[in-house]
Design an enzyme around this catalytic site. Structure first.
Site, PDB file in Angstrom:
ATOM      1  N   ASP A 155     -29.716  69.381  93.340  1.00  0.00           N
ATOM      2  CA  ASP A 155     -28.937  68.283  92.768  1.00  0.00           C
ATOM      3  C   ASP A 155     -28.941  67.109  93.754  1.00  0.00           C
ATOM      4  O   ASP A 155     -29.030  67.305  94.965  1.00  0.00           O
ATOM      5  CB  ASP A 155     -27.509  68.770  92.510  1.00  0.00           C
TER       6      ASP A 155
ATOM      7  N   ASP B 254     -26.929  62.132  84.747  1.00  0.00           N
ATOM      8  CA  ASP B 254     -25.657  62.110  84.041  1.00  0.00           C
ATOM      9  C   ASP B 254     -25.650  61.216  82.810  1.00  0.00           C
ATOM     10  O   ASP B 254     -25.366  60.022  82.890  1.00  0.00           O
ATOM     11  CB  ASP B 254     -24.566  61.660  85.011  1.00  0.00           C
TER      12      ASP B 254
ATOM     13  N   ARG C  52     -33.407  66.579  90.054  1.00  0.00           N
ATOM     14  CA  ARG C  52     -33.294  65.282  89.386  1.00  0.00           C
ATOM     15  C   ARG C  52     -34.412  64.373  89.823  1.00  0.00           C
ATOM     16  O   ARG C  52     -34.937  63.592  89.042  1.00  0.00           O
ATOM     17  CB  ARG C  52     -31.969  64.620  89.753  1.00  0.00           C
TER      18      ARG C  52
ATOM     19  N   HIS D 294     -24.983  70.821  79.870  1.00  0.00           N
ATOM     20  CA  HIS D 294     -24.264  70.655  81.131  1.00  0.00           C
ATOM     21  C   HIS D 294     -23.201  69.601  80.875  1.00  0.00           C
ATOM     22  O   HIS D 294     -23.476  68.589  80.255  1.00  0.00           O
ATOM     23  CB  HIS D 294     -25.253  70.173  82.202  1.00  0.00           C
TER      24      HIS D 294
END
Ligand SMILES: *[C@@H]1O[C@H](CO)[C@@H](O)[C@H](O)[C@H]1NC(C)=O
Ligand SMILES: *[C@@H]1O[C@H](CO)[C@@H](O)[C@H](O)[C@H]1NC(C)=O
Ligand SMILES: *[C@@H]1O[C@H](CO)[C@@H](O)[C@H](O)[C@H]1NC(C)=O
Ligand SMILES: *[C@@H]1O[C@H](CO)[C@@H](O)[C@H](O)[C@H]1NC(C)=O
Ligand SMILES: *[C@@H]1O[C@H](CO)[C@@H](O)[C@H](O)[C@H]1NC(C)=O
Length: 843
Positions: free
Chosen positions: A439, A514, A498, A572
């Site tokens: 992450d 996100d 990511r 998520h």
């Protein structure tokens, strides 16, 4: 307003007003470069300096005022043409191509103003005043380098930048250079209102949609495409990059602006886009473990062991498939990676073993941002050995990240990398049943707005490389190191991240950062993942249901239906939204989600075959329509539909209240498309067609001419499907033929490297289905048999089926049944061994 709506309202407000730290072109080196050639020298090619070698030609570029001298080299290795422009003399070490071509360079013509060279079917004309190069392929002008005379190479410490214009001819659209939350076909950015496409990995928080701003991944490969021509350019650096695009008449003009001291790029031009893509791409293809292709559940954050077990239990009780549960930083002891929180996760080994019993996995977050705390063994080791990225004064850099004060591992130091890999040993990180999510690996540095919440460019890597040279590769360096580490403990690592770059390994998904629970975010995930797929980042997915915000039921179920057709399928959601695992919903919603998931699982053999084919042929897994219909101009800008392989067309529903939908079906009068959710109703590929839809599914079509291999028994894990028999869907085309492929191995090890696999072809013609090994010397004895065969638009009056295996004939095999409208024939109760070539004749 109800309490819930107020909550939602506040969330949206927070989201909309959230601080982004995005820089515009004008706020970076891009501002001045974009005005070039104003303020920069311009160059002539000094023809007297030209030298030719076996596959290349080199010369000097002299600025008009005589003050600047650049070295220029162009190298041919068809179908690739590479060039380097730098102010250093020895460019040999930078040669990106080896000369393995049989051809050699021929000097065709030289005048006092130009030099013409050919190399096989490629030709270059080099112009002296001003310097430019025209590239021809099969005598067609395909691109012009520096045709607008905007070349910049500045290498002074005060301004270290490069820029170059490249114009592509015979093309109408441009694609690639992900990742941006924008349409698949790139837009003109030189309209005075738009910034160039920016590639600079950082945590862009609440990013805008339909925007050219940079996100967390950067792939500097751009393709251009027209009806008769496709070209591409690979800009091979990993520094901060901006790209301007201008659409002209039958041409695309590009301007690359980069924070590097030299230019190294590779071009390719071919009549076919697939050919260009098979040589210009990023990332090594890799075959994922099977479970990667199933459904995954994550939230921020599952609090403890019991919660993990209860999530799994609830999926089971509700007959919902699940492969893995994800834990963020909170699984650690206070943000210290490679440790476990003693209260929340007192017995991680027992937990993993318990999950392993039902073939479920844990995926945990690992950072490259290491908590600065004396006594934490990882930090003690890294700081004692000086394995962190440093400030210019030599001290370790400290920034704010998930664990609080953190220093960042310098993967450019081989010893640091080696140490990091040992952290994945079974002694340190116990139990095997564990996979990782890197992450915030852009990397993110919180509260560092001035540097856009990432590492400052002036930091130093080993031996003393400024961070800005390699910024966009940072995420991938951790990926590569993690891959090495995991290989010590398991087969086929699965690593989610990511941030990816051109050095990627395709060892796991590209997670789109996100996102928000809105229809617009659902919609944009398709062009975003298609764009990643074009450059060969294979396993892209966006958080199903959105990360922030709260989706209503309709959006939620549409997202599960659409997301099932992107390569990575994971939900998520944020810490501050109510739980939203599918079992939290009404029976009705749950039934639709379950149906979407089962459809995903039924097609796992298709996904897996495509992933393997990618490793061999570099064919992409999800494809925009123009990939297979390159002469059909209407397909060039379609990015709300996709092809899964060549034979499945998906038209996800990306808007509210859709009851009839216009779907573009390509291929013309002779291309048939079967709607799989409407009794295989057949359509012709003549463009926009109206399809009636309801809430239960999204339109998916099988192509006439394809054979789709499925596993139709609903199961709760991918592992549970392995022993289930196959069903072949034979979708006949207008000449009553069809063909397809299937790849099978053990789904988890590298034994395929020892030829332990099956790669099978199926073809149907003249009422006979042929099954055969495409790769004859490969074999695998664990494949399930074919049990059923479904034929769409079947031959009429079939009464029996005979089978020929090794010249032994079996008659009256299986059970034949026509649908009531006789448009589908099902042959069931077979038990066909995939290892033996067979002929199955319908009589
Ligand atoms: C090249 O030669 C042509 C005539 O042969 C002449 O007109 C032209 O000016 C020359 N160019 C240069 C740059 O010397
Ligand atoms: C994670 O841990 C931090 C620090 O212990 C805590 O503040 C936060 O609420 C936790 N987050 C979740 C989602 O449990
Ligand atoms: C139908 O499919 C067969 C088998 O793939 C192929 O050989 C044939 O050319 C196809 N016909 C048409 C009209 O596409
Ligand atoms: C199929 O059988 C029906 C009834 O037995 C007959 O009328 C028809 O002609 C047959 N069709 C073909 C293609 O043989
Ligand atoms: C399936 O085939 C087996 C023999 O191959 C036979 O015994 C059985 O009755 C068949 N079942 C059906 C439903 O046709």
């Amino acid at each position: 307003m109800t309490k819930e709506t107020i909550f939602l309202f506040i969330l949206i407000l927070q989201f909309l007003t959230g601080v982004t730290s995005r820089k515009t072109c004008d706020e970076t080196f891009c501002g001045k470069l974009r005005k070039s050639p104003e303020g920069y020298p311009r160059y002539n090619l000094d023809l007297s300096t030209i030298i030719t070698e076996d596959n290349g030609i080199a010369g000097d570029l002299i600025s008009h005022d005589g003050l600047y001298n650049l070295k220029f080299t162009i190298l041919f290795e068809p179908p690739l043409v590479a060039f380097i422009i730098a102010n250093i003399v020895d460019v040999k070490g930078m040669n990106p191509l080896r000369n393995t071509a049989a051809d050699s360079l021929k000097l065709e013509k030289s005048t006092n103003e130009t030099i013409t060279v050919t190399f096989g079917t490629e030709k270059a004309i080099l112009y002296s005043k001003p310097f430019k190069i025209e590239l021809y392929s099969e005598n067609q002008l395909v691109s012009v380098i520096n045709g607008n005379n905007r070349l910049v190479v500045q290498t002074s410490p005060a301004e270290l930048v490069t820029a170059l214009d490249v114009v592509f001819h015979g093309v109408q659209q441009a694609y690639g250079i992900p990742l941006h939350a924008d349409n698949l076909a790139l837009r003109t950015t030189t309209d005075g209102r738009t910034d160039p496409y920016r590639l600079y990995n950082h945590n862009n928080g609440q990013y805008q949609l339909k925007s050219t701003e940079a996100l967390h991944s950067s792939m500097p490969v751009l393709y251009t495409h027209g009806k008769g021509r496709s070209s591409g350019i690979f800009w091979s650096d990993v520094a901060h990059l901006w790209v301007d695009i201008t659409h002209g008449y039958d041409e695309i003009e590009t301007y690359f602006m980069s924070k590097t001291p030299y230019i190294a790029a590779t071009l390719c031009s071919r009549p076919s886009i697939v050919d260009v893509m098979s040589v210009l791409y990023v990332a090594t293809p890799n075959l994922p473990p099977y479970f990667a292709l199933g459904y995954h559940q994550s939230r921020n954050s599952y609090a403890n062991e019991n919660e993990v077990l209860s999530v799994v239990d609830n999926f089971n009780k509700n007959n919902l498939p699940l492969e893995s549960v994800w834990l963020d930083t909170n699984h650690t002891d206070n943000g210290k990676y490679f440790t476990w929180d003693p209260i929340r996760f007192p017995n991680p080994v027992r937990l993993q073993n318990q999950l392993a019993l039902e073939n479920r996995f844990l995926v945990v977050t690992i950072g490259q941002h290491i908590k600065v705390e004396k006594g934490y063994f990882v930090h003690d080791e890294l700081s004692a050995k000086r394995f962190y990225i440093r400030n210019p004064d030599g001290s370790d850099y400290v920034g704010d990240s998930l664990p609080g004060d953190s220093s960042y591992i310098d993967f450019y130091n081989p010893s640091a990398l080696e140490y990091y890999t040992t952290l994945f040993s079974l002694e340190t990180f116990k139990a095997r049943n564990l996979h990782v999510f890197l992450d915030l690996n852009e990397p993110t540095v919180f509260k560092n707005g001035h540097y856009e919440n990432t590492l400052p460019p002036y930091l130093l890597h080993s031996p003393s490389i400024p961070h800005h040279f390699l910024h966009n590769a940072f995420g991938s360096t951790q990926l590569i190191a993690t891959f090495e580490g995991l290989l010590k403990r398991q087969e086929r690592p699965f690593i989610a991240a990511r941030s990816h770059s051109l050095y990627d390994l395709n060892a796991g998904p590209q997670i789109i950062e996100d996102n928000f629970a809105s229809w617009e975010h659902l919609e944009i995930s398709f062009p975003m993942c298609l764009s990643e797929s074009l450059v060969n980042i294979n396993m892209c997915g966006a958080n199903v249901g959105g990360f922030a915000g709260i989706p209503d039921d309709e959006l939620y179920q549409r997202w599960y239906q659409a997301g099932a057709w992107l390569p990575f399928y994971r939900a998520h959601f944020a810490a501050d939204v109510p739980p939203r695992e599918p079992y939290m919903y009404s029976e009705q919603v749950k039934a639709r989600v379950r149906r979407a998931m089962y459809q995903r699982y039924a097609h796992l053999p298709v996904w897996y075959t495509l992933f393997w084919e990618n490793t061999i042929f570099l064919t992409r897994i999800i494809r925009p329509l123009f990939y297979h219909y390159p002469h059909e101009e209407a397909t060039f800008t379609i990015d709300n539909e996709l092809l899964l392989g060549a034979n499945i067309l998906v038209a996800p529903i990306l808007k509210r209240d859709v009851y009839l939908m216009s779907v573009y079906l390509p291929g013309g009068e002779n291309e048939l498309w079967y709607n799989i959710d409407d009794n295989f109703k057949v359509f012709r590929g003549i463009g926009q067609r109206i399809v009636y839809v309801n809430l239960d599914s999204v339109p998916v079509f099988y192509r006439g001419g394809g054979i789709i291999v499925r596993k139709d028994i609903p199961r709760l894990t991918s592992a549970a499907t392995v022993k289930d028999p196959y069903t072949l869907y034979i979708c006949l085309n207008t000449t009553n033929g069809a063909s397809g492929t299937l790849y099978v191995d053990d789904y988890k090890t590298y034994s395929f490297a020892e030829n332990k696999f099956l790669y099978l072809g199926f073809s149907f013609s003249g009422n006979t289905l042929y099954g055969y090994k495409i790769i004859k010397d490969a074999d695998y004895d664990g494949a399930a048999p074919i049990e059923d065969i479904v034929i769409l638009r079947p031959p009429k009056n079939i009464t029996r089926v005979s089978l020929n295996v090794r010249s032994i004939f079996y008659d009256n095999l299986g059970t034949i049944a026509y649908s009531s409208d006789r448009k589908v024939l099902k042959l069931s109760n077979l038990s066909l061994d995939l290892r033996e070539p067979f002929e199955l004749t319908f009589i």
